[in-house]
Motif scaffolding. Structure first.
Motif, short mmCIF file in Angstrom:
data_model
loop_
_atom_site.label_atom_id
_atom_site.label_comp_id
_atom_site.label_asym_id
_atom_site.label_seq_id
_atom_site.Cartn_x
_atom_site.Cartn_y
_atom_site.Cartn_z
N ILE A 91 42.72 41.86 22.70
CA ILE A 91 42.11 40.53 22.86
C ILE A 91 41.67 39.98 21.50
CG2 ILE A 91 39.82 41.45 23.45
CD1 ILE A 91 39.58 39.04 25.38
N PRO A 92 42.14 38.79 21.13
CA PRO A 92 41.79 38.22 19.83
C PRO A 92 40.47 37.46 19.91
CG PRO A 92 43.39 36.83 20.90
CD PRO A 92 43.07 37.92 21.87
N ASP A 93 39.88 37.20 18.73
CA ASP A 93 38.70 36.34 18.69
C ASP A 93 39.17 34.90 18.65
OD1 ASP A 93 36.87 38.31 18.76
OD2 ASP A 93 36.81 38.58 16.58
N GLY A 94 38.22 34.00 18.88
CA GLY A 94 38.59 32.60 18.81
C GLY A 94 37.88 31.80 19.86
N PRO A 95 38.19 30.51 19.92
CA PRO A 95 37.54 29.67 20.91
C PRO A 95 38.01 30.04 22.31
CG PRO A 95 39.28 28.46 19.82
CD PRO A 95 39.19 29.78 19.13
N ILE A 96 37.19 29.68 23.28
CA ILE A 96 37.61 29.99 24.65
C ILE A 96 37.98 28.75 25.42
CG2 ILE A 96 36.36 32.17 24.82
CD1 ILE A 96 34.24 30.52 26.45
N THR A 97 37.82 27.60 24.80
CA THR A 97 38.18 26.41 25.57
C THR A 97 38.57 25.28 24.62
OG1 THR A 97 37.37 24.77 27.14
CG2 THR A 97 35.74 25.75 25.72
N VAL A 98 39.42 24.38 25.09
CA VAL A 98 39.70 23.14 24.37
C VAL A 98 39.25 21.99 25.25
CG1 VAL A 98 41.64 24.02 23.04
CG2 VAL A 98 42.04 23.02 25.29
N ARG B 223 42.42 33.50 23.36
CA ARG B 223 41.34 34.33 23.91
C ARG B 223 41.09 33.97 25.37
NH1 ARG B 223 37.44 37.84 22.23
NH2 ARG B 223 35.54 37.85 23.48
N ALA B 224 41.14 32.67 25.66
CA ALA B 224 40.94 32.24 27.05
C ALA B 224 42.02 32.81 27.95
CB ALA B 224 40.93 30.72 27.13
N LYS B 225 43.25 32.84 27.43
CA LYS B 225 44.35 33.40 28.22
C LYS B 225 44.10 34.87 28.53
CE LYS B 225 48.29 30.54 26.96
NZ LYS B 225 49.58 30.50 26.26
N TYR B 226 43.60 35.59 27.52
CA TYR B 226 43.33 37.02 27.74
C TYR B 226 42.21 37.20 28.75
CZ TYR B 226 46.42 39.23 24.40
OH TYR B 226 47.53 39.72 23.79
N ILE B 227 41.17 36.37 28.62
CA ILE B 227 40.06 36.51 29.58
C ILE B 227 40.55 36.23 30.99
CG2 ILE B 227 37.84 35.54 30.28
CD1 ILE B 227 37.20 35.17 27.34
N ARG B 228 41.37 35.19 31.13
CA ARG B 228 41.92 34.90 32.45
C ARG B 228 42.73 36.09 32.97
NH1 ARG B 228 44.33 28.74 32.18
NH2 ARG B 228 42.35 27.66 31.97
N THR B 229 43.52 36.70 32.09
CA THR B 229 44.33 37.83 32.55
C THR B 229 43.44 38.99 32.97
OG1 THR B 229 45.80 37.12 30.78
CG2 THR B 229 46.41 39.09 31.97
N ILE B 230 42.37 39.23 32.20
CA ILE B 230 41.46 40.33 32.57
C ILE B 230 40.88 40.10 33.95
CG2 ILE B 230 39.23 41.39 32.05
CD1 ILE B 230 39.87 41.07 29.09
N ILE B 231 40.38 38.88 34.18
CA ILE B 231 39.79 38.60 35.49
C ILE B 231 40.86 38.73 36.58
CG2 ILE B 231 38.53 36.90 36.87
CD1 ILE B 231 36.93 37.88 34.52
N GLY B 232 42.06 38.21 36.28
CA GLY B 232 43.14 38.28 37.27
C GLY B 232 43.48 39.71 37.63
N GLU B 233 43.50 40.59 36.65
CA GLU B 233 43.85 41.98 36.94
C GLU B 233 42.69 42.70 37.64
OE1 GLU B 233 46.80 43.53 36.72
OE2 GLU B 233 47.61 41.60 36.15
N LEU B 234 41.46 42.36 37.27
CA LEU B 234 40.32 42.96 38.00
C LEU B 234 40.37 42.53 39.45
CD1 LEU B 234 37.38 42.58 35.45
CD2 LEU B 234 38.48 44.68 36.18
N GLU B 235 40.77 41.26 39.65
CA GLU B 235 40.89 40.78 41.03
C GLU B 235 41.95 41.56 41.79
OE1 GLU B 235 41.02 36.41 42.61
OE2 GLU B 235 43.02 37.06 42.08
N ARG B 236 43.04 41.89 41.09
CA ARG B 236 44.10 42.67 41.74
C ARG B 236 43.55 44.03 42.18
NH1 ARG B 236 49.06 41.15 41.09
NH2 ARG B 236 48.51 40.16 39.13
N ILE B 237 42.72 44.64 41.33
CA ILE B 237 42.13 45.93 41.69
C ILE B 237 41.33 45.78 42.97
CG2 ILE B 237 40.51 47.73 41.04
CD1 ILE B 237 41.14 47.18 38.17
#
Lengths: 414, 147, 313
Positions: free
Chosen positions: A279-286, A94-108
């Motif tokens: 985007i899956p559910d789950g923890p966002i950090t280890v 889930r953290a990976k997906y969130i990072r990708t979302i922010i990264g792509e929003l940044e690209r926009i």
């Protein structure tokens, strides 16, 4: 008529309205034609890499984020990937997906910003106002998701700091829909507006061979037909799960670079839709250790401007031993001289802007030249860290600023 | 390869439309502007819950935080907003979660000293100190500038 | 007493003072429209006035290298020429303050002077950006001035007179004839963009290339006068276009006449603002190409139309 052939040197920079950051282009002109360009760096060296070595990993995260204001997330993610690799941390999906979302929003927001700046450089201020107005949507969205408009600070070792609430997902899609419509409008504009095409096409030519030879990256390379994108070639984050096309173009000019960036925007919208669907559910950090073990890692990240490379070496303490940042602009700058060959002075701003330069990110080095020596190599010498600190303190003291009491890191006393 | 037809003034219709729409900008200092709720502005301490571990000041990337001991288990917290980069790592690090990020963004000051904000622990009570449900003390209000 | 009346006419109404107020108002209208077209709020109404007085109060730096006399004279000359041109243009009646046979040519010459002062001011600043801007100004002049001249010439051909008031009188007598000159009006509006150095023809002061062109070294009151001259030039040239191409509503009572005149000006300013909103800046070579390849032939077409019409009407 030797007068017509006379070469006039125009200093574009270090302070000039066309440049948003200090950098020097000495342009030799014959009439309106460019004869030669001499590019000089080093006006904005901030010593971030060295600063990283004197701070803990936690602090470095925010320092590295500030390498660049626009692609701050790219730098922080590239850095964090390297550190996580050394520490052997497995980031939750889930953290990976969130990072990708922010990264792509940044690209926009980066590409829309670029489009506006490009418009401004060719005197099309209306385009600037419109794209930046539209970009505001994504800026506000980023502020809602991460807590800030730039320098999001969402990354943390082993995951992300903030989760995206389920009710935010439709909000993201809403922004994506509205921006997709706007981008279509801009693509149409770029395809049809006569003055825009006249100013962009045929300007700043860079052949595929030159693009490869000069090591260009990102949209600059892709507009010259170089099929290269770290997101596909060396997948990271959620990119292996995603379907997307690498936009390339063979115009080899500023027009091509515009088309590539607009095309990438359209790809980004589709990527964001897939991300939100998958985007899956789950923890966002280890849990991450404070001390990072010995080891070294290089990480690649496809920033909006091109491939961003970070190198980190850990030595088992809380502080990294060495951090090296290769910002995309550094790779692209060498091509600017080539692009400007035989161009017009009027095209210089747009050609420089077309690589989407970020000069502060690029500055890695300050050359100290003995006074009186003319050529660049002469008078160059190697200094140790202590010598550099002392040199800096003395340089400022001679100009009326006393920094000696600050206790400069590196162990020099007043 | 070229686009089929070129137009002059492709944007005419959209700019004319803008004449009749509300402008995108606002007259900022006169018209209010609000940041989103989760915006990270300056950090704020609940001074009485602070245990003085100084982890926040240790993790602060810009060394903006100073924690001073003012009495038995009582601590003052000072943040220099001139140095703060509003990353929120202090709130993240704090083991007792006594730091929150406020959404203020209009932080300009004429005097640099006013950027230093101190949160004071409440005066030492006569009775034994720790009171778990400490009601909002005066110290919780806007920090007083130190000089 | 006639010299008192003439003095009032020249200096106050409808002469210099009126023109300068109109110039500032015109600048406001232009900036506000530009902003609204770009979906911005735009400046408050007093912004041009505030800018002007702010500049008057600022230090005026004259570069050491510059030719002091030319540097200081250029803005004054620009303003004086523009004010002088205004006196010959009929505004709300067929009678301007002064008129004589051939004043159209004089007005065109007077309107040429500001561009020449841009060149001289820039050239004598001796800075590289000013010099480039100055050279671009004068290069551009050759591209737009001739189509503009031809466009203004054709209504004169139809009216068979070289005096503006004569032309307005002719079109007053033949109320709908001005519709024949619509092509000329279009050419005149496009070339006005060149004369006023606005996007897409603002290469002489292209900010991202040569800072501010001729005005790079100007500051303080000298810059204020230059800016004022440009504002006034916009009003004067728009008035000229209005008088030549839109010669209707001239015999009305004074107050109605003024309203009609202001409406015409506002219309022209709106078109100018719209045009500068929707284009990118053209390069010098493209600008010259455009003017000679498209604008000049269209202007000639207008001349031919008017010559043919003259035979039949």
């Amino acid at each position: 008529m030797s007068d017509i052939d006379r070469v006039v040197t125009v200093p574009i920079g270090p302070q000039h309205p066309a440049l948003k950051e200090p950098e020097s282009f000495m342009v030799d002109l014959r009439g309106e034609k460019i004869d030669a360009v001499r590019i000089r760096f080093g006006y904005n060296h901030r010593g971030i890499e060295k600063g990283c070595e004197t701070r803990s990993y936690t602090q470095d995260l925010y320092l590295v984020e500030r390498v660049c204001g626009i692609c701050s997330f790219s730098h922080s993610t590239a850095f964090i990937h390297a550190v996580e690799e050394i520490a052997g941390l497995e980031v939750p999906v889930r953290a990976k997906y969130i990072r990708t979302i922010i990264g792509e929003l940044e690209r926009i927001h980066s590409h829309l910003l670029w489009l506006g700046v490009a418009g401004h450089e060719i005197g099309f201020d209306t385009l600037l106002m419109y794209t930046w107005r539209d970009r505001e949507q994504v800026m506000i969205l980023l502020a809602r998701l991460t807590g800030n408009r730039v320098n999001y600070g969402i990354n943390t070792y082993g995951g992300v700091r903030r989760d995206i609430a389920p009710d935010m997902m439709p909000e993201i899609l809403k922004v994506v829909d509205s921006l997709e419509e706007r981008t279509k409008h801009y693509i149409e504009l770029a395809m049809r507006e006569q003055t825009l095409i006249q100013r962009l096409s045929g300007v700043g030519k860079l052949s595929k061979e030159d693009a490869l030879f000069l090591g260009t990256v990102g949209p600059t390379a892709r507009a010259s037909g170089v099929d290269r994108d770290a997101r596909r070639d060396d997948p990271y984050l959620a990119y292996p799960d995603l379907e997307f096309k690498v936009v390339i173009d063979d115009h080899c000019d500023v027009y091509g670079r515009t088309i590539v960036r607009l095309g990438e925007l359209m790809q980004t919208y589709s990527i964001l839709r897939q991300l939100i669907k998958k985007i899956p559910d789950g923890p966002i950090t280890v849990k991450a250790p404070r001390r990072i073990p010995e080891g070294e890692a290089v990480s690649r990240y496809e920033a909006p401007r091109g491939e961003d490379v970070h190198y980190v070496r850990g030595n088992g303490t809380e502080k990294p031993e060495r951090v090296k940042v290769r910002a995309p602009t550094l790779a692209n700058t060498a091509s600017v001289g080539k692009m400007l060959e035989d161009g017009y002075l009027a095209d210089l701003p747009i050609v420089v802007a077309a690589i989407d330069p970020c000069f502060s990110c690029t500055d890695r080095m300050v050359g100290v030249r003995e006074s009186g020596t003319e050529s660049r190599g002469a008078g160059r010498k190697t200094m140790t860290w202590e010598e550099v600190s002392r040199y800096g303190v003395e340089w400022h003291k001679a100009r009326g600023l006393d920094f000696s009491s600050l206790g400069i890191p590196g162990g020099i006393e007043a | 390869m070229r686009a089929p037809r070129h137009h002059l003034g492709e944007m005419v219709s959209s700019v004319l439309g803008s004449l009749f729409r509300k402008p995108a900008t606002i007259r900022y200092p006169y018209a209010p502007f609000k940041m989103p709720d989760r915006f990270r502005g300056p950090p704020k301490w609940e001074s009485d819950k602070c245990i003085g571990c100084k982890l926040c000041s240790r993790d602060c990337p810009s060394q903006a935080i100073t924690i001073t001991k003012v009495g038995e288990k009582r601590f003052d917290q000072t943040v220099d907003l001139g140095k703060c980069v509003f990353c929120g790592q202090c709130a993240e690090t704090c083991p007792r979660k006594v730091i929150t990020m406020t959404p203020d963004f209009e932080l300009a000051q004429i005097d640099k000293q006013n950027l230093k904000i101190t949160y004071h622990a409440s005066p030492a009570p006569a009775a034994p100190a720790p009171q778990p449900a400490a009601a909002p003390e005066p110290a919780k209000g806007a920090g007083e500038p130190t000089v | 007493m006639s010299w008192v009346v003439a003095g009032v006419n020249i200096l106050i109404f409808p002469g210099m003072f009126f023109l300068l107020v109109l110039g500032l108002a015109g600048q406001f209208v232009d900036r506000k429209l530009y902003a609204r077209l770009q979906s911005r709020v735009g400046p408050p109404w007093f912004q041009p006035v505030a800018d002007f007085f702010k500049l008057l109060g600022k230090e005026s730096v004259i570069p050491e290298e510059a030719d002091r006399r030319m540097f200081v004279m250029a803005p004054v000359f620009a303003l004086a020429a523009v004010v002088a041109a205004y006196l010959y243009i009929p505004l709300w009646s067929t009678k301007p303050i002064f008129s004589f046979y051939g004043d159209l040519v004089v007005v065109l010459y007077l309107l040429l002077i500001p561009t020449l002062t841009f060149f001289l001011g820039g050239w004598y600043s001796r800075s590289i950006f000013s010099t480039l801007g100055a050279v671009r100004s004068i290069t551009q002049l050759f591209a737009y001035e001739i189509p503009l001249l031809i466009a203004l010439l054709s209504p004169a051909l139809l009216a068979d007179t070289w005096s503006i008031s004569g032309m307005t009188a002719y079109y007053q007598a033949h109320p709908w004839y001005w519709l024949f000159n619509l092509i000329g009006l279009g050419v005149a509006l496009v070339t006005l963009l060149g004369k006023l150095e606005r996007v897409p023809f603002d290469a002489p002061e292209a900010e991202t290339e040569i800072v501010a062109g001729s005005f790079t070294e100007y500051s303080g009151r000298h810059l204020a006068f230059f800016r004022m001259a440009i504002d006034a030039e916009a009003i004067v040239s728009s008035s000229l276009v209005a008088a030549v191409f839109l010669p209707f509503g001239l015999g009305l009572p004074l107050w109605l006449g003024i309203i009609v005149y202001l409406a015409k000006l506002a219309g022209i300013l709106f078109v100018l603002a719209l045009l500068r909103t929707v284009f990118a800046r053209l390069r010098m070579d493209q600008m010259i190409n455009f003017c000679w390849r498209y604008v000049a032939p269209i202007a000639f077409l207008q001349v031919i139309i008017d010559l043919v019409l003259k035979e039949f009407l």
